[in-house]
Design a protein around this motif. Sequence first.
Motif, PDB file in Angstrom:
ATOM      1  N   THR A  62       0.611   0.185 -28.006  1.00 41.08           N
ATOM      2  CA  THR A  62      -0.806   0.537 -28.135  1.00 41.08           C
ATOM      3  C   THR A  62      -0.977   1.978 -28.606  1.00 41.08           C
ATOM      4  OG1 THR A  62      -1.393  -1.029 -26.391  1.00 41.08           O
ATOM      5  CG2 THR A  62      -2.987   0.706 -26.880  1.00 41.08           C
ATOM      6  N   PHE A  73      -7.196   2.512 -17.710  1.00 38.83           N
ATOM      7  CA  PHE A  73      -7.138   1.168 -18.265  1.00 38.83           C
ATOM      8  C   PHE A  73      -5.904   0.421 -17.754  1.00 38.83           C
ATOM      9  CE2 PHE A  73      -9.773   3.662 -20.990  1.00 38.83           C
ATOM     10  CZ  PHE A  73     -10.778   2.801 -21.394  1.00 38.83           C
ATOM     11  N   TRP A 130      -3.626  -3.280 -17.982  1.00 38.40           N
ATOM     12  CA  TRP A 130      -3.332  -4.358 -18.911  1.00 38.40           C
ATOM     13  C   TRP A 130      -3.910  -5.649 -18.351  1.00 38.40           C
ATOM     14  CZ3 TRP A 130      -2.297  -5.121 -23.712  1.00 38.40           C
ATOM     15  CH2 TRP A 130      -1.829  -6.368 -24.145  1.00 38.40           C
ATOM     16  N   ASP A 131      -4.686  -6.344 -19.170  1.00 36.59           N
ATOM     17  CA  ASP A 131      -5.254  -7.637 -18.792  1.00 36.59           C
ATOM     18  C   ASP A 131      -4.504  -8.701 -19.574  1.00 36.59           C
ATOM     19  OD1 ASP A 131      -6.774  -9.762 -17.965  1.00 36.59           O
ATOM     20  OD2 ASP A 131      -8.606  -9.130 -18.966  1.00 36.59           O
ATOM     21  N   THR A 188      -6.665 -11.369 -21.695  1.00 34.85           N
ATOM     22  CA  THR A 188      -7.260 -10.940 -22.971  1.00 34.85           C
ATOM     23  C   THR A 188      -6.267 -10.190 -23.856  1.00 34.85           C
ATOM     24  OG1 THR A 188      -8.046  -8.842 -22.045  1.00 34.85           O
ATOM     25  CG2 THR A 188      -9.551 -10.742 -21.928  1.00 34.85           C
ATOM     26  N   ASP A 192      -5.399  -7.070 -23.615  1.00 30.66           N
ATOM     27  CA  ASP A 192      -6.003  -5.783 -23.941  1.00 30.66           C
ATOM     28  C   ASP A 192      -5.937  -4.863 -22.730  1.00 30.66           C
ATOM     29  OD1 ASP A 192      -7.012  -6.115 -26.649  1.00 30.66           O
ATOM     30  OD2 ASP A 192      -8.465  -7.525 -25.800  1.00 30.66           O
ATOM     31  N   TRP A 193      -6.118  -3.567 -22.986  1.00 28.25           N
ATOM     32  CA  TRP A 193      -6.218  -2.578 -21.921  1.00 28.25           C
ATOM     33  C   TRP A 193      -7.684  -2.475 -21.533  1.00 28.25           C
ATOM     34  CZ3 TRP A 193      -1.965  -0.795 -19.602  1.00 28.25           C
ATOM     35  CH2 TRP A 193      -0.753  -0.929 -20.285  1.00 28.25           C
ATOM     36  N   ILE A 194      -7.989  -2.782 -20.268  1.00 29.48           N
ATOM     37  CA  ILE A 194      -9.369  -2.884 -19.789  1.00 29.48           C
ATOM     38  C   ILE A 194      -9.599  -1.898 -18.647  1.00 29.48           C
ATOM     39  CG2 ILE A 194     -11.089  -4.435 -18.755  1.00 29.48           C
ATOM     40  CD1 ILE A 194     -10.280  -5.244 -21.601  1.00 29.48           C
ATOM     41  N   ASN A 212     -13.020  -2.103 -23.102  1.00 31.17           N
ATOM     42  CA  ASN A 212     -11.743  -2.287 -23.778  1.00 31.17           C
ATOM     43  C   ASN A 212     -11.357  -0.946 -24.403  1.00 31.17           C
ATOM     44  OD1 ASN A 212     -10.149  -2.688 -26.262  1.00 31.17           O
ATOM     45  ND2 ASN A 212     -10.315  -4.863 -25.785  1.00 31.17           N
TER      46      ASN A 212
END
Length: 193
Positions: A95, A157, A159-160, A163, A165-167, A174
Motif C-alpha cells: 500500500t 487504519f 486491514w479489512d 473489502t 482495504d485499509w479502513i 478508506n
Amino acid sequence: MASRKLFLGLTAARRLRSRAPVLVSSSPLLEASTSTSPAATRCSGVGPWGLFLSSRALSSTRQVAQSAGDAPGPSAVDCRPILPENEYHKLADETIHSLLGKLEEYGDSLQMDGFDIDYGNQVLTLRLGELGTYVVNKQTPNRQIWLSSPVSGPSRFDWDASTKDWIYRRTGANLVLLLQKEIGELCGTPVEL
C-alpha cells in the motif's frame, strides 16, 4: 468540602483495587464466564480480568443463571483476528509503495511549488508547501497504518479482509479514498491513487 469528597473517593478506589484480585479469584460468575464464554474461546490475550470487567459483574447485586448459549459475549472486547506479522508487512508495504509511486507521478504532472515526497524508515511524508504535510507510517505492534493529515487529523487504519482495504474503524473511511479526496481538493487537481 470538595477536597474531602475527592480524598474519600480515592480512598474507596484504593480499597476496591486492593480487594479486586480476591473478588476476581473467588467469583463464581467469573469462573462461569471464563469457562463457557464464547469470547473466551474466540479471543486470546483478554484474560479473566478483561472478561470480568467487561461482563460488568461488579455492578450486579445478584447473579442470574444463564446457559452459555443465552449469555451474550462482552461487547467491550474486540475479537477481530490479529493479522499475522508477515502478512501485515506485505500488505502495508504494498500500500505505501503504491501510494509513493502514484504520488510521485502526480507531483510531476502537477508542477506545484512546495510539493515534495519522501520515503524512509517506513515513513511516507508528503509535503504540499503551505497547504500542509501528510505522514503515512506503519505501526507493526497494532498491525495498522497511521495517517497524519492536515485536513482530517490523525487516523489509524486496520486491514479489512472483506473489502481488501485499509479502513479507519471509527469513521469507516478508506485510506486510499480519503487521501485521493483530500489531496485532490487541496491541490485543485484530482489524483488517482
